[in-house]
Design a protein around this motif. Sequence first.
Motif, PDB file in Angstrom:
ATOM      1  N   ALA A  94      -5.995   6.643 -14.118  1.00  0.00           N
ATOM      2  CA  ALA A  94      -5.968   5.213 -13.890  1.00  0.00           C
ATOM      3  C   ALA A  94      -6.151   4.938 -12.404  1.00  0.00           C
ATOM      4  CB  ALA A  94      -4.629   4.651 -14.380  1.00  0.00           C
ATOM      5  N   GLU A  95      -6.377   3.693 -12.082  1.00  0.00           N
ATOM      6  CA  GLU A  95      -6.470   3.302 -10.681  1.00  0.00           C
ATOM      7  C   GLU A  95      -5.069   3.205 -10.092  1.00  0.00           C
ATOM      8  OE1 GLU A  95      -9.115   3.130  -8.937  1.00  0.00           O
ATOM      9  OE2 GLU A  95     -10.580   3.293 -10.554  1.00  0.00           O
ATOM     10  N   ARG A  96      -4.949   3.543  -8.816  1.00  0.00           N
ATOM     11  CA  ARG A  96      -3.669   3.473  -8.117  1.00  0.00           C
ATOM     12  C   ARG A  96      -3.811   2.553  -6.920  1.00  0.00           C
ATOM     13  NH1 ARG A  96      -3.739   9.333  -6.538  1.00  0.00           N
ATOM     14  NH2 ARG A  96      -5.952   8.939  -6.833  1.00  0.00           N
ATOM     15  N   TYR A  97      -2.870   1.636  -6.793  1.00  0.00           N
ATOM     16  CA  TYR A  97      -2.897   0.660  -5.717  1.00  0.00           C
ATOM     17  C   TYR A  97      -1.567   0.702  -4.966  1.00  0.00           C
ATOM     18  CZ  TYR A  97      -6.869  -1.209  -8.338  1.00  0.00           C
ATOM     19  OH  TYR A  97      -8.064  -1.346  -9.003  1.00  0.00           O
ATOM     20  N   VAL A  98      -1.628   0.456  -3.669  1.00  0.00           N
ATOM     21  CA  VAL A  98      -0.430   0.499  -2.835  1.00  0.00           C
ATOM     22  C   VAL A  98      -0.392  -0.714  -1.918  1.00  0.00           C
ATOM     23  CG1 VAL A  98       0.867   1.782  -1.073  1.00  0.00           C
ATOM     24  CG2 VAL A  98      -0.403   3.028  -2.850  1.00  0.00           C
ATOM     25  N   LEU A  99       0.760  -1.359  -1.857  1.00  0.00           N
ATOM     26  CA  LEU A  99       1.003  -2.419  -0.875  1.00  0.00           C
ATOM     27  C   LEU A  99       2.263  -2.046  -0.103  1.00  0.00           C
ATOM     28  CD1 LEU A  99       0.721  -5.146   0.523  1.00  0.00           C
ATOM     29  CD2 LEU A  99       1.924  -6.190  -1.431  1.00  0.00           C
ATOM     30  N   ILE A 100       2.126  -1.864   1.198  1.00  0.00           N
ATOM     31  CA  ILE A 100       3.248  -1.579   2.075  1.00  0.00           C
ATOM     32  C   ILE A 100       3.450  -2.788   2.974  1.00  0.00           C
ATOM     33  CG2 ILE A 100       4.194  -0.026   3.829  1.00  0.00           C
ATOM     34  CD1 ILE A 100       2.085   2.053   2.805  1.00  0.00           C
ATOM     35  N   VAL A 101       4.650  -3.348   2.930  1.00  0.00           N
ATOM     36  CA  VAL A 101       4.951  -4.510   3.757  1.00  0.00           C
ATOM     37  C   VAL A 101       6.053  -4.120   4.733  1.00  0.00           C
ATOM     38  CG1 VAL A 101       5.620  -6.930   3.818  1.00  0.00           C
ATOM     39  CG2 VAL A 101       4.382  -6.030   1.833  1.00  0.00           C
ATOM     40  N   SER A 102       5.693  -4.038   6.005  1.00  0.00           N
ATOM     41  CA  SER A 102       6.655  -3.767   7.067  1.00  0.00           C
ATOM     42  C   SER A 102       6.970  -5.105   7.724  1.00  0.00           C
ATOM     43  CB  SER A 102       6.047  -2.783   8.089  1.00  0.00           C
ATOM     44  OG  SER A 102       6.924  -2.556   9.157  1.00  0.00           O
ATOM     45  N   GLY A 103       8.128  -5.651   7.400  1.00  0.00           N
ATOM     46  CA  GLY A 103       8.448  -7.030   7.752  1.00  0.00           C
ATOM     47  C   GLY A 103       8.788  -7.267   9.209  1.00  0.00           C
ATOM     48  N   ALA A 104       9.303  -8.456   9.473  1.00  0.00           N
ATOM     49  CA  ALA A 104       9.643  -8.861  10.838  1.00  0.00           C
ATOM     50  C   ALA A 104      10.634  -7.876  11.443  1.00  0.00           C
ATOM     51  CB  ALA A 104      10.223 -10.274  10.829  1.00  0.00           C
ATOM     52  N   ALA A 105      10.284  -7.307  12.588  1.00  0.00           N
ATOM     53  CA  ALA A 105      11.114  -6.264  13.205  1.00  0.00           C
ATOM     54  C   ALA A 105      12.288  -6.846  13.984  1.00  0.00           C
ATOM     55  CB  ALA A 105      10.258  -5.388  14.119  1.00  0.00           C
ATOM     56  N   GLY A 106      12.019  -7.906  14.729  1.00  0.00           N
ATOM     57  CA  GLY A 106      13.091  -8.522  15.490  1.00  0.00           C
ATOM     58  C   GLY A 106      13.305  -7.914  16.862  1.00  0.00           C
ATOM     59  N   GLU A 107      13.418  -6.589  16.941  1.00  0.00           N
ATOM     60  CA  GLU A 107      13.643  -5.901  18.208  1.00  0.00           C
ATOM     61  C   GLU A 107      12.686  -4.720  18.324  1.00  0.00           C
ATOM     62  OE1 GLU A 107      17.717  -4.792  18.687  1.00  0.00           O
ATOM     63  OE2 GLU A 107      18.469  -6.718  17.937  1.00  0.00           O
ATOM     64  N   PRO A 108      12.326  -4.347  19.573  1.00  0.00           N
ATOM     65  CA  PRO A 108      11.376  -3.243  19.771  1.00  0.00           C
ATOM     66  C   PRO A 108      11.789  -1.944  19.103  1.00  0.00           C
ATOM     67  CG  PRO A 108      11.692  -4.447  21.817  1.00  0.00           C
ATOM     68  CD  PRO A 108      12.699  -4.993  20.847  1.00  0.00           C
ATOM     69  N   GLN A 109      13.085  -1.627  19.096  1.00  0.00           N
ATOM     70  CA  GLN A 109      13.520  -0.371  18.492  1.00  0.00           C
ATOM     71  C   GLN A 109      13.212  -0.333  16.997  1.00  0.00           C
ATOM     72  OE1 GLN A 109      17.743   0.037  18.881  1.00  0.00           O
ATOM     73  NE2 GLN A 109      18.225  -1.852  17.802  1.00  0.00           N
ATOM     74  N   ASP A 137       9.205  -0.005  16.454  1.00  0.00           N
ATOM     75  CA  ASP A 137       8.711   1.368  16.575  1.00  0.00           C
ATOM     76  C   ASP A 137       9.046   2.174  15.325  1.00  0.00           C
ATOM     77  OD1 ASP A 137       7.784   0.740  19.082  1.00  0.00           O
ATOM     78  OD2 ASP A 137       9.466   1.652  20.151  1.00  0.00           O
ATOM     79  N   ARG A 138      10.263   2.006  14.852  1.00  0.00           N
ATOM     80  CA  ARG A 138      10.705   2.741  13.669  1.00  0.00           C
ATOM     81  C   ARG A 138       9.905   2.333  12.436  1.00  0.00           C
ATOM     82  NH1 ARG A 138      16.876   1.911  12.698  1.00  0.00           N
ATOM     83  NH2 ARG A 138      16.798   2.498  14.915  1.00  0.00           N
ATOM     84  N   TYR A 139       9.753   1.031  12.222  1.00  0.00           N
ATOM     85  CA  TYR A 139       9.025   0.549  11.045  1.00  0.00           C
ATOM     86  C   TYR A 139       7.554   0.948  11.094  1.00  0.00           C
ATOM     87  CZ  TYR A 139      13.151  -2.437  10.365  1.00  0.00           C
ATOM     88  OH  TYR A 139      14.433  -2.900  10.193  1.00  0.00           O
ATOM     89  N   GLY A 171       3.032  -7.782  13.875  1.00  0.00           N
ATOM     90  CA  GLY A 171       2.129  -7.414  14.951  1.00  0.00           C
ATOM     91  C   GLY A 171       0.711  -7.210  14.486  1.00  0.00           C
ATOM     92  N   GLY A 172       0.486  -7.280  13.184  1.00  0.00           N
ATOM     93  CA  GLY A 172      -0.859  -7.118  12.657  1.00  0.00           C
ATOM     94  C   GLY A 172      -1.709  -8.352  12.937  1.00  0.00           C
TER      95      GLY A 172
END
Length: 321
Positions: free
Chosen positions: A22-37, A40-42, A70-71
């Motif tokens: 079957a077809e495989r689909y991926v959605l990754i949502v890295s949300g609002a970070a708030g702080e630089p640390q 970087d981690r997200y 940041g996108g």
Amino acid sequence: MKRLLPVLALFGLLGGQSADAAERYVLIVSGAAGEPQYADRYDAWRKALVDACVNRMAIEPSHVDALFDGGDEAHAASAQNVKRVLDSLRRKMHADDVALVVLIGHGTFDGVEAKFNLVGPDLTSGQWAALLKPLTGRLVLVDTSAASFPFLQELSGPRRIVITATDSGAQRFDTIFPEYFVHAFDDPSSDLDKNGRVSIWEAFLSASLGVRRHYEERGQLATERALLDDDGDGRGREAGEEGTDGAEASRLYLDPDVADAPATDEQLIMLLQKRAALQVDVQGLQQRRLLMTPDEYAREFERLMIELARTTREIKSRQKT
């Protein structure tokens, strides 16, 4: 701790469910970070998961969408872009297709609604449920954020595997579950039955045990306990605990079939899961040794060693058959 692992045979399924046909689909949502640390981690977790999807699981790159803080306009982790990508998936997916949706970032719960923090207006668990409802294929939703448990309650259902980093909306500390979940797909030790593949359940188990080790090695009380629900009851189960969830996740792989891979042995998988949890218990006991009396430590150590030896013996016997 009760260790009644899922009786997979009751589901009458033969062999693993591969997404290869079957077809495989991926959605990754890295949300609002708030702080630089956090940013970087997200970013590191998001990039590692994209890499695992494309290079480890051989998912078509055009089928992997990543939205992040940041996108650019098309890749910002906004509610508008989430809706756009999911609407596109709705038009493309068929009943046998698989969609993996992973949320990385901050989550909140005010006692009424759980939210995943986005760039701009957030989306509640109810809104996520409405957006995902039209997808006709199989869905794996992984919310790795704090206070994520309400997402499991809201989104569980038929043909769905829902994983949350917490077992309560009140657990509001930032989580480390995503680090271990992402790493699981590239970690050979995650492949418990050594069939050359990592199932959704194996990734969940590996991440859960990694989180336990993280806190135990630091002498800290764990502030997060991940849950998995794949029977649609909205309750879920923790790795190593009693419950019926885990059968579907144990048989669902996102990577293609591996040539000549051994067939999944249901009983062996249960035993391997049990041994992995016992080994973490032994490590935790050693960390707590100075807080126990010598007699208490000796009794608990003996109990664990006996159970570990018995389980290992059963594994070896099963591997010979």
